[in-house]
Design an enzyme around this catalytic site. Sequence first.
Site, short mmCIF file in Angstrom:
data_model
loop_
_atom_site.label_atom_id
_atom_site.label_comp_id
_atom_site.label_asym_id
_atom_site.label_seq_id
_atom_site.Cartn_x
_atom_site.Cartn_y
_atom_site.Cartn_z
N HIS A 390 -119.31 40.64 46.67
CA HIS A 390 -118.54 39.66 47.44
C HIS A 390 -117.04 39.80 47.28
O HIS A 390 -116.30 38.89 47.65
CB HIS A 390 -118.93 38.23 47.05
CG HIS A 390 -120.35 37.87 47.35
ND1 HIS A 390 -120.73 37.23 48.51
CD2 HIS A 390 -121.48 38.07 46.65
CE1 HIS A 390 -122.04 37.04 48.50
NE2 HIS A 390 -122.52 37.55 47.37
N LYS A 581 -109.77 26.11 51.94
CA LYS A 581 -110.45 27.16 51.19
C LYS A 581 -109.84 27.18 49.80
O LYS A 581 -108.85 26.48 49.56
CB LYS A 581 -110.26 28.53 51.87
CG LYS A 581 -108.78 28.85 52.19
CD LYS A 581 -108.62 30.18 52.88
CE LYS A 581 -108.92 30.15 54.37
NZ LYS A 581 -109.96 31.08 54.80
N LYS A 587 -105.22 34.76 50.06
CA LYS A 587 -105.57 33.95 51.23
C LYS A 587 -104.33 33.44 51.97
O LYS A 587 -104.40 32.92 53.07
CB LYS A 587 -106.47 32.77 50.82
CG LYS A 587 -107.85 33.21 50.29
CD LYS A 587 -108.68 32.01 49.87
CE LYS A 587 -109.97 32.36 49.14
NZ LYS A 587 -111.06 32.80 50.04
C1 26Q Z 1 -117.06 35.61 37.51
C2 26Q Z 1 -116.99 35.75 36.13
C3 26Q Z 1 -116.53 34.72 35.33
C4 26Q Z 1 -116.15 33.53 35.93
C5 26Q Z 1 -116.21 33.39 37.30
C6 26Q Z 1 -116.65 34.44 38.09
C7 26Q Z 1 -116.70 34.29 39.56
C8 26Q Z 1 -117.20 33.13 40.12
C9 26Q Z 1 -117.24 32.98 41.48
C10 26Q Z 1 -116.26 35.30 40.40
C11 26Q Z 1 -116.30 35.14 41.77
C12 26Q Z 1 -116.79 33.97 42.33
C13 26Q Z 1 -116.86 33.71 43.77
C14 26Q Z 1 -116.52 34.56 44.70
C15 26Q Z 1 -116.57 34.21 46.12
O1 26Q Z 1 -116.82 33.07 46.49
N1 26Q Z 1 -116.36 35.18 47.00
C16 26Q Z 1 -116.42 34.91 48.43
O2 26Q Z 1 -117.75 35.12 48.86
C17 26Q Z 1 -117.91 34.71 50.20
C18 26Q Z 1 -119.38 34.85 50.55
O3 26Q Z 1 -119.72 36.19 50.67
C19 26Q Z 1 -117.02 35.51 51.12
O4 26Q Z 1 -117.14 35.00 52.42
C20 26Q Z 1 -115.57 35.44 50.66
O5 26Q Z 1 -114.78 36.32 51.42
C21 26Q Z 1 -115.47 35.81 49.19
O6 26Q Z 1 -114.15 35.63 48.73
#
Ligand code: 26Q
Length: 846
Positions: A390, A581, A587
Site C-alpha cells: 500500500h 485525509k 498529500k
Molecule cells: C507500520 C508499522 C508501524 C506502525 C504503523 C505502521 C503503518 C500503519 C498503517 C503503516 C502504514 C499504515 C497505513 C497505510 C495506508 O493507509 N496506506 C494507504 O492505503 C490505501 C488503501 O490501499 C491507499 O488508498 C492509500 O493511497 C495509501 O496511502
Amino acid sequence: MVVYRGLPPMNHGPSRMKPLRNGKPSSLLYELPPLGMDEDALALDIRRYFGSFLGRDKHCRSSHYPYRAFVLAVRDRLMERYKRTRIAYEKADAKHAYYLSLEFLIGRSLGNALLNLGLTGPGTAAIKRLGLDIEELIDNEHDAGLGNGGLGRLAACFLDSCATLRLPVMGYGIRYEYGMFRQNIEQGRQVEEPDHWLRDGNPWELERPEHTKRVQYGGRTEHVQDPRGRIFVRWVDSKDVLAVPYDIMVPGFKNETVNVLRLWSAAATDEFDLGEFNAGSYPESVAAKNAAENITMVLYPNDASENGKELRLRQQYFLASASLQDVIERWELHHGDDFSSFADKNCFQLNDTHPSCAVPELMRLLMDEQGLDWDEAWMIVSSTMAYTNHTLLPEALEKWPVRLFGQLLPRLLEIVYEINARFLNEVSRRWPGDNERLARMSLIEEGDEPQIRMAYLAIVGSFSVNGVAALHSDLLQKGLFRDFYDLWPTKFNNKTNGVTQRRWLASANPELAALISDSIGEDWITNLADLKKLENFADKAEFAKRWRKVKRLNKERLAELVKQDCKVVFNPDALFDVQVKRIHEYKRQLLNILHVIHLYARLKNGETANWTDRCVLIGGKAAPGYVMAKCIISLVCKVAEVVNNDPDINGRLKVAFLPNYRVSAMEIIAPGTDLSEQISTAGKEASGTGNMKFMMNGAVTIGTLDGANIEILEEAGLDNFFLFGLTAEQVEAARRNYDPDAIIKSDPDLKRVMTLLESGHFNRFEKGLFDLIIAAIRSPGDPWLVAADFRSFIDAQSKAADAYRDQNRWTRMSILNVANSGKFSTDRTMEEYNAEIWKLEPVTAG
Ligand code: 26Q
C-alpha cells in the site's frame, strides 16, 4: 507421523466450564424458528431487550439504552444468518480466504446492518412507533476506529463486498482497547485524546473464549531428536499470552450471507501469575499480567511505519499466530493431521507487511506443531500467502532489527534465516556471481544494526504481490521491487482499490440514492457499473434540478456539521471545496492552503472579477510525532482565523479545519462536497479511496496524475475533472535541479503568497510558528515539489471556479462523475482478487 506438542494445556475460559455429560447439546437448544423481519417483530424485540434484558423503564432518560435494545434485536437477525452461512460453507467444503490486517476501520455498524438486512424501512418504522427517532439512535454509536486511514477502511469495505458476493472470506484483526485517538484542536494545535471506544460496551461483538489461542514470546529453541531420529524444534521458556477472539458479523446485501470478522484480544495466562505468586511476588505477577494484556491495548496511530517499536512487533505476531492457529484448529477438526489439500482450501491475504510474520509462523506451525518437513511446509506457505503493498514511500517500508526480532521470536528468526538462505541460493543460480544483487535482495539488510526487510519476506513467501492502483503497481515493478519483478514477473499484479457503494452511497446519501434508483432502478446497489445509465439523464433539465436539490440538502447538512464542530458558518450557495485525509506532506494539504492564501490576497487586493464564493474545508489527523504535519494543521487553523474574521472578505471565502475526521464524519462530508481535492505529489499516493467516495457522491475532482486519480480521470473524462501538476516521471526529473526560490521569484502570485506567509500575517502573536513550513517550501530538497505545482494548481482551481458559476454545467459534471464511478466499487475489486488470486466459489446461504 509423530507430532510434537510441547505446550501445556490451556487453562482459560471454556476449560473451566463444565462439559455436557453426553458431550452434545440437544438440538432443541439451537434449532429456532426464524425471526420476523417486519416492523411488528422488531418493535416487540426492541421492547423486550429494553425492558427485560437491559432492565430499563420509563425513568430511562438516555437514548443509549433504546439504541442498545435496537442493536440487540438486529444482532439476533445477523446471528441466525451467520449460522446458516457457516453451515452452507461447511456443506460446500468451500475454499476460504482470510484477510489478515492490523486495521479494520469499521466506523458505525447500525445503519449498514439495517441496509444489508433489508431492515431500514421496518426498523425506522418500529423505532418511530416506539416514539423515537432513528437518526438520534444511530448517532449514539461510537465509531469503531480500529484503523488509521485508507488501508484500514479498505479492509472494512472489502469485507462488505465479499459478503455481498457470497464469498467465504473471513477477516482477522486486533481488538484494540483504544482505537484511533480523538483529535481536539486547542488554540490551533492538535491535541490527542485516547479513544476508549469500548467504554460503554460493544453490542456488536460476541466473545468466543472457547477458541482462545496461546501465543509465545521470548525464550529459546531446543533442537531435539525423536526416537526415529527426526530433528524437532521446541520453543521453550517462552512467556505466553492468550489470544481471546471476539466476533463481529458482516452481512452481505440482502443475500442471507453473514461472514465474520474475528478480532483478537490479549489476556494473561493463569500459570504465569501463579508462578510469580508462589515465588512471593504478588504485585509483580499482577504487573506481568498487565504487560501481557498491553499487547492489544492501543492502535499505533501512524500511517507510515514507525520502525523498531517492540510492542508493535508483538501485536503483529499476535495477530499472525493466533489467526493461523485458528485456521489450523478448524482444519484439524475435519482433516486431522492431513495437510495435503490445505493449500487448495485456504488462502491468506496480507494487508501490507504488517501481518507478514505469518510467513515464518505458518512454517513453524506446520513443521514444529504438525510435523511436516521443510519442503512440504514451504509448498503450503508459498501457495497460500498473497501480499498487498500500500505504499511507494521507501521510508515507510517495514524493517525489524534482527536483534529485537530474535529476542522476541527466536524460532521465527531461525526460519527467516533458512528462508533467506534458500532464496539467495535461487538468486545466485539465476544470476551467478552477482553479489551486489544478492545484497540488494537479501531479506536481511546488513549494517551496524542488521534489519529484516519485511516486504521482501512477504514477496518471497507469497504467490501473489499486488499494488492498489495501476500506476502504483507499475511503479512497484519498475522501482521498489524491481529485482523481484525481474526474478518472478508473473507474481506481480494490480488490483485497483474501490469502496463499497452500500455504505458510501446507499447509506450515506439516501436522497441521491433514491433519485438514482428512481431513474435507473436499484441494480446499482450490487452492480455499480449500472450507474452508467445516468448518462442519459445528464442533459435532462428536470433531473438536473432534482440532482441540485439533493446536493443542496447535503450541503446544508455538511454546513451544520461545520458550524457545530468548527464554529464557522458555510453558505451552501458557495463552492464546497474539501480535502479530508491523513495529514502528510506528500498529500500536500500545504498546497491547498497556499491556494487559500492566494484567494485571500486576491480579495484583499480587490481582484474580484469573476469571483466564485468558496468554502474550504480541511480535515485529518496527524501522527502524534509528525511535527511538520502538526505544523500544517496549525497553519490551516491560523489562516482560517484570519480569513473568517476579516471584514474585507465578507463571507466570499471561508476556511475551516474540521477536528476529529473519521468514518462517520465522511458519511456527511462526501455527499455535501462539490470539489474533491486529490492533490498528492505524483507517484506518492498508492491509490487513494476518499477520491472514489467523493466521485460516487457527485463531487468533481481537482487532482494530479497520481494513484487511482488516473483511473478516475480515465472514467470521467478530461471535461469532468480538473487536472494539474507534474506527472510521476516529471517529478523524478524535476527533483534533480529543483530551484523553488527561482519559481517563487518568477511567479507574482506565488511571490505574493510567500510574502504574506513570511510577513507573519497569520501568526502575529507567535513569531516563527511557520518557519519550518516556509523553509520546506523554499528547500531545493523539497521532495513534494509544492512550489513546482503551484501555478498549474492555481490555474486549475480558477477553471473549477468558473465551471461552478455555470450551475448547469457543474451539475452535468457532477452527474457524469457519478455515472462513471462504476469501476470504483469494491465489488469489482473483490471479483478481481477472487478471479486472479483466491479462486473461491461463491456459496449461497439460507
Ligand atoms: C507500520 C508499522 C508501524 C506502525 C504503523 C505502521 C503503518 C500503519 C498503517 C503503516 C502504514 C499504515 C497505513 C497505510 C495506508 O493507509 N496506506 C494507504 O492505503 C490505501 C488503501 O490501499 C491507499 O488508498 C492509500 O493511497 C495509501 O496511502
